[in-house]
Design a protein around this motif. Sequence first.
Motif, short mmCIF file in Angstrom:
data_model
loop_
_atom_site.label_atom_id
_atom_site.label_comp_id
_atom_site.label_asym_id
_atom_site.label_seq_id
_atom_site.Cartn_x
_atom_site.Cartn_y
_atom_site.Cartn_z
N TYR A 4 -18.34 -4.91 18.75
CA TYR A 4 -19.51 -4.04 18.96
C TYR A 4 -19.66 -3.09 17.79
CZ TYR A 4 -23.03 -1.80 21.98
OH TYR A 4 -24.20 -1.35 22.53
N GLY A 6 -20.25 -0.02 15.73
CA GLY A 6 -20.18 1.41 16.06
C GLY A 6 -19.21 1.71 17.18
N SER A 7 -18.46 0.69 17.62
CA SER A 7 -17.48 0.93 18.68
C SER A 7 -16.43 1.92 18.19
CB SER A 7 -16.82 -0.40 19.03
OG SER A 7 -15.54 -0.15 19.56
N LYS A 8 -16.01 2.80 19.08
CA LYS A 8 -15.05 3.83 18.68
C LYS A 8 -13.64 3.47 19.11
CE LYS A 8 -18.08 5.98 16.52
NZ LYS A 8 -19.10 5.01 16.80
N PHE A 31 -23.71 7.79 25.18
CA PHE A 31 -24.07 6.54 24.48
C PHE A 31 -22.87 5.62 24.62
CE2 PHE A 31 -26.28 10.08 22.56
CZ PHE A 31 -27.58 9.63 22.37
N THR A 32 -22.63 5.20 25.83
CA THR A 32 -21.29 4.67 26.16
C THR A 32 -20.99 3.29 25.59
OG1 THR A 32 -19.67 4.64 27.95
CG2 THR A 32 -21.80 3.62 28.43
N GLY A 33 -22.01 2.46 25.30
CA GLY A 33 -21.80 1.16 24.64
C GLY A 33 -20.78 0.30 25.37
N THR A 34 -19.64 0.07 24.74
CA THR A 34 -18.57 -0.74 25.34
C THR A 34 -17.84 0.00 26.46
OG1 THR A 34 -16.94 0.16 23.82
CG2 THR A 34 -18.09 -1.84 23.12
N ASP A 52 -26.15 4.69 29.09
CA ASP A 52 -26.61 3.89 27.95
C ASP A 52 -27.91 3.21 28.37
OD1 ASP A 52 -24.85 2.73 25.28
OD2 ASP A 52 -26.69 1.64 25.79
N THR A 53 -28.72 2.82 27.37
CA THR A 53 -29.97 2.12 27.66
C THR A 53 -29.78 0.61 27.77
OG1 THR A 53 -30.33 2.29 25.29
CG2 THR A 53 -31.66 3.73 26.68
N ASP A 184 -32.19 6.50 29.30
CA ASP A 184 -32.31 7.18 28.01
C ASP A 184 -31.58 8.53 28.11
OD1 ASP A 184 -33.16 8.72 25.87
OD2 ASP A 184 -35.19 7.88 25.90
N ALA A 185 -30.62 8.73 27.23
CA ALA A 185 -29.83 9.96 27.26
C ALA A 185 -30.72 11.21 27.29
CB ALA A 185 -28.91 10.01 26.04
N ASP A 201 -22.39 9.88 20.93
CA ASP A 201 -22.14 8.90 19.86
C ASP A 201 -23.41 8.08 19.63
OD1 ASP A 201 -20.80 7.37 17.98
OD2 ASP A 201 -19.99 5.98 19.47
N PRO A 203 -26.69 6.02 17.92
CA PRO A 203 -26.80 5.03 16.84
C PRO A 203 -26.98 5.74 15.50
CG PRO A 203 -28.30 4.53 18.64
CD PRO A 203 -27.74 5.88 18.92
N TYR A 209 -29.65 -1.63 18.91
CA TYR A 209 -28.67 -2.39 19.68
C TYR A 209 -29.36 -3.46 20.52
CZ TYR A 209 -24.87 0.49 18.14
OH TYR A 209 -23.92 1.08 17.34
N SER A 244 -35.50 3.30 20.34
CA SER A 244 -34.82 4.57 20.59
C SER A 244 -35.17 5.52 19.44
CB SER A 244 -33.31 4.33 20.63
OG SER A 244 -32.62 5.55 20.63
C1 LIG Z 1 -22.75 3.96 18.30
S1 LIG Z 1 -23.08 3.05 19.79
C2 LIG Z 1 -21.94 3.76 20.93
C3 LIG Z 1 -20.61 3.09 20.87
C4 LIG Z 1 -19.65 3.55 21.95
N1 LIG Z 1 -19.21 4.92 21.78
C5 LIG Z 1 -18.43 2.64 21.96
O1 LIG Z 1 -17.35 3.04 21.55
O2 LIG Z 1 -18.61 1.48 22.36
C6 LIG Z 1 -24.61 3.73 20.32
C7 LIG Z 1 -25.07 3.31 21.72
O3 LIG Z 1 -26.23 4.06 22.04
C8 LIG Z 1 -27.06 3.29 22.89
N2 LIG Z 1 -28.40 3.94 22.85
C9 LIG Z 1 -29.37 3.88 21.91
N3 LIG Z 1 -30.38 4.72 22.20
C10 LIG Z 1 -30.03 5.34 23.37
C11 LIG Z 1 -30.65 6.34 24.16
N4 LIG Z 1 -31.84 6.86 23.83
N5 LIG Z 1 -30.01 6.75 25.29
C12 LIG Z 1 -28.80 6.22 25.65
N6 LIG Z 1 -28.18 5.26 24.92
C13 LIG Z 1 -28.77 4.84 23.79
C14 LIG Z 1 -26.95 1.89 22.33
O4 LIG Z 1 -27.28 0.91 23.30
C15 LIG Z 1 -25.46 1.85 21.92
O5 LIG Z 1 -24.67 1.28 22.93
#
Ligand SMILES: C[S@@+](CC[C@H](N)C(=O)[O-])C[C@H]1O[C@@H](n2cnc3c(N)ncnc32)[C@H](O)[C@@H]1O
Length: 349
Positions: A4, A6-8, A31-34, A52-53, A184-185, A201, A203, A209, A244
């Motif tokens: 993924y 940008g995964s942390k 922005f929880t992603g994974t 997350d979206t 949406d956050a 966190d 994008p 994404y 986004s």
């Molecule tokens: C940098 S990644 C986060 C990675 C996460 N911290 C991880 O370790 O997996 C950014 C995330 O933001 C989400 N995203 C983008 N726009 C968003 C929004 N407006 N609200 C919430 N999530 C959003 C994306 O789907 C993506 O999963």
Amino acid sequence: MIKYLGSKRTLVPLLTQLAVSSGAKTALDLFTGTTRVARGFKENGLYVTAVDTASYSQVFAKTWIELDKSKCDQRELVDALAFLSAVKPQAGYFTKAFCEDARYFQPKNGERVDAMRDAIEQNYRSTWLFEPLLASLILAADRVDSTTGIQMAYLKQWASRANNPLELQDPGLIDGAGRAILGDALEVVKQLDSVDLAYLDPPYNQHRYFANYHIWETLVRWDAPQSYGIANKREDVRTDVNRSPFNSKPNMAPALGQLINDVRAETIVLSYNNESWLDREQLIEMCRSKGEVRVIDVSFRRYIGGQIGVFNRQGVRVGQPGAKRNTEHVVIAGPKAIVQRMHEAAQSA
Ligand SMILES: C[S@@+](CC[C@H](N)C(=O)[O-])C[C@H]1O[C@@H](n2cnc3c(N)ncnc32)[C@H](O)[C@@H]1O
């Protein structure tokens, strides 16, 4: 561990240590992603709300954050995984779109994905097993894909892992309660109660994404969308529906400023990349309204695509490889005593 952008993954120990040393009992991962970071918090006893979206991210958050392992019948999960593993492969939308029209997976694995996904829909849709089974299927498909980790393109030659048979594994639930929110956050924070710590966190650039992981979106939605282009992306990738503000250079800074302002959290932790639109000073300035601000800079391994350069559709390199590493700024902001404690804990680790 899913691939993924940008995964942390490598930042989880630091971020977890920051959360624990802050004394937080409740946390928000916006922005929880994974969900890797949210999982780290939850495993350390925090009640986490993960937002997350992305639909696949919601599946992960329902699985690892919302479900409480101690309240789930593990036998049911094991039996369901065994049942799905035995279903007869059957080519359907997934095989046609992602194994024949595009070559992300070998057809033998695509046929298994099709059959398993249909079986999940028919047998588990309104049960607690739905999300963990889907999470298991996404992880299994990720282990046999033929990409560099994003779905904007597939490899010209099959990745060797693509030859492996797709295998479902127990996703490994976690003890404790939590909450998953698809949204949406910027909107969600207005509805939420105050938390002790919020992790942000967003994008870092214009690449969405929704486009980068269109296959996981389709696998979760199971809506057989019209598709376009060599990468066979969902038709709605080219609409504005899933855009986004964090993927837009002019909109990113106001959106982040708004989010920092609106989030009801005693302490915030923000991670942001040094190759992106906002520099270190701008980030510090943005967080000042929360109180004391400290920054920890962490050297980070870049996404593989950035390391090997840019190739055109004929496989010819048209861009130079970038640096192998970049810096992740981890900005901490909040009450002075708490921020100092967090910073000292991170320095002494
Ligand atoms: C940098 S990644 C986060 C990675 C996460 N911290 C991880 O370790 O997996 C950014 C995330 O933001 C989400 N995203 C983008 N726009 C968003 C929004 N407006 N609200 C919430 N999530 C959003 C994306 O789907 C993506 O999963």
